[in-house]
Design a protein around this motif. Structure first.
Motif, short mmCIF file in Angstrom:
data_model
loop_
_atom_site.label_atom_id
_atom_site.label_comp_id
_atom_site.label_asym_id
_atom_site.label_seq_id
_atom_site.Cartn_x
_atom_site.Cartn_y
_atom_site.Cartn_z
N ALA A 39 0.83 -1.20 0.00
CA ALA A 39 0.00 0.00 0.00
C ALA A 39 0.87 1.26 0.00
CB ALA A 39 -0.93 -0.01 1.21
N TRP A 40 1.95 1.25 0.75
CA TRP A 40 2.86 2.41 0.77
C TRP A 40 3.50 2.61 -0.60
CZ3 TRP A 40 4.40 6.90 1.80
CH2 TRP A 40 5.70 7.31 1.52
N LEU A 41 3.93 1.53 -1.24
CA LEU A 41 4.54 1.66 -2.56
C LEU A 41 3.56 2.27 -3.56
CD1 LEU A 41 6.46 -1.75 -2.77
CD2 LEU A 41 7.42 0.53 -2.37
N ARG A 42 2.30 1.85 -3.49
CA ARG A 42 1.29 2.41 -4.40
C ARG A 42 1.06 3.88 -4.10
NH1 ARG A 42 -3.31 -2.30 -5.48
NH2 ARG A 42 -1.83 -4.02 -5.75
N LEU A 43 1.01 4.23 -2.82
CA LEU A 43 0.80 5.63 -2.45
C LEU A 43 1.98 6.49 -2.87
CD1 LEU A 43 -0.82 7.82 -0.96
CD2 LEU A 43 0.37 7.14 1.14
N SER A 44 3.19 6.00 -2.64
CA SER A 44 4.38 6.80 -2.99
C SER A 44 4.50 7.01 -4.48
CB SER A 44 5.64 6.12 -2.43
OG SER A 44 5.82 4.84 -3.02
N ARG A 45 4.00 6.04 -5.27
CA ARG A 45 4.03 6.21 -6.73
C ARG A 45 2.94 7.16 -7.20
NH1 ARG A 45 5.08 0.43 -6.84
NH2 ARG A 45 2.84 0.08 -7.15
N ALA A 46 1.74 7.04 -6.59
CA ALA A 46 0.59 7.82 -7.07
C ALA A 46 0.55 9.21 -6.47
CB ALA A 46 -0.70 7.07 -6.75
N GLY A 47 1.04 9.37 -5.25
CA GLY A 47 0.90 10.64 -4.55
C GLY A 47 -0.50 10.80 -3.99
N ALA A 48 -0.68 11.83 -3.18
CA ALA A 48 -1.95 12.04 -2.49
C ALA A 48 -2.89 12.99 -3.24
CB ALA A 48 -1.69 12.57 -1.08
N GLU A 49 -2.46 13.50 -4.38
CA GLU A 49 -3.30 14.44 -5.12
C GLU A 49 -4.58 13.75 -5.58
OE1 GLU A 49 -3.03 17.44 -9.00
OE2 GLU A 49 -1.26 16.32 -8.31
N GLY A 50 -5.70 14.39 -5.31
CA GLY A 50 -6.99 13.83 -5.71
C GLY A 50 -7.58 12.87 -4.70
#
Length: 296
Positions: A39-50
């Motif tokens: 989950a962290w890897l996906r968040l770090s790739r996608a960012g929190a924008e949106g």
């Protein structure tokens, strides 16, 4: 603080909760850590924008990762229940810290972890997310690729399995108190407490897998059964009350992995007091498969 550091800090604040979500779905501390890290890897790739709500987004991502892991686990085992009953971890499922895993299982409830392990992957995910973490059914539906109504049915079906709505009616509260007293006395090595809940002619049967000898064990009489129970204090440290085939009983499940079940028979003595008249100790995997365990 730059944006990436702030995002990492937010994630770390959510990590304990996410780990709890993942552990309840997967039943493994090691796999739960892997799911949270993904989950962290996906968040770090996608960012929190949106992302409107980071906790909700992370819960959904962890749920989806866990569902995929459960499906993969089921697809690579001919009979997952066999592995659970023999308490053998799946390939790659190394217990990194057995003591920590035991603490996690105890925080959820040993009997609950055993029952959760019998659910189909979508049922387990729906039940954990909704009943334990109040995730709405529209989000669970999207995660499981079902409508919200179908997701509700998944959770309802799982709830019936967990709580035993389809099992025989539970026995009296008095019988439940007897089992709780038996467990407490066994943990404390309290012979008097054990004698108080046992019928004078109580009989204990233990199958071949339950004892130190290759033969079944049969013990007659209150004193002998009480002495045997008081000597098993180490074993009962991993034991918890549950409904066994609809009646109050005990399950031994270190780290949530089922190893042994105690099924009790009760009767009233001439004075009208209820006592334990028989104890069936079940550890053989074939016999355990025939036992229905639910959470009172």
């Amino acid at each position: 603080m730059d944006q990436s550091a702030a995002l990492a800090e937010q994630f770390e604040a959510e990590r304990p909760r996410l780990r709890g979500v993942a552990y309840r779905m997967l039943g493994s501390a090691a796999e739960a850590d892997d799911a949270v890290q993904e989950a962290w890897l996906r968040l770090s790739r996608a960012g929190a924008e949106g992302i409107d709500s980071l906790p909700a987004w992370l819960t959904t991502v962890v749920g989806r990762v866990c569902l995929n892991m459960l499906r993969s686990r089921a697809a690579h085992r001919e009979d997952p229940l066999d592995d659970a009953l023999r308490h053998e971890p799946a390939a790659g499922d190394e217990v990194r810290d057995p003591e920590e895993e035991a603490v996690l299982a105890d925080s959820v409830g040993l009997a609950m972890m055993v029952v959760l392990g019998t659910l189909a992957p979508p049922e387990r995910v729906a039940f954990v997310l909704h009943d334990m973490f109040a995730v709405p059914f529209d989000e669970i539906g999207a995660l499981t690729e079902r409508t919200p109504a179908a997701a509700r049915q998944l959770a309802s079906r799982a709830r019936r399995r967990v709580r035993g709505a389809d099992a025989p009616p539970a026995a009296s509260a008095g019988q439940q108190r007897l089992v709780e007293a038996f467990l407490a006395a066994s943990r404390g090595g309290d012979l008097e407490g054990l004698v108080a809940v046992l019928d004078p002619d109580v009989v204990l049967h233990a199958d071949r897998a339950a004892g130190p000898t290759p033969e079944p064990v049969r013990i007659l009489g209150r004193d002998r059964v009480a002495h045997g129970a008081s000597a098993a204090a180490a074993r009962v440290a991993f034991t918890e009350t549950a409904l066994v085939n609809g009646r109050p009983g005990l399950v031994m499940a270190p780290a949530g992995r089922l190893r042994l079940v105690l099924a009790f028979t009760f009767a009233d003595d001439p004075a009208g007091a209820s006592r334990i008249t028989a104890i069936d100790v079940i550890a053989d995997p074939d016999r355990l498969r025939g036992v229905t365990i639910t959470v009172p």
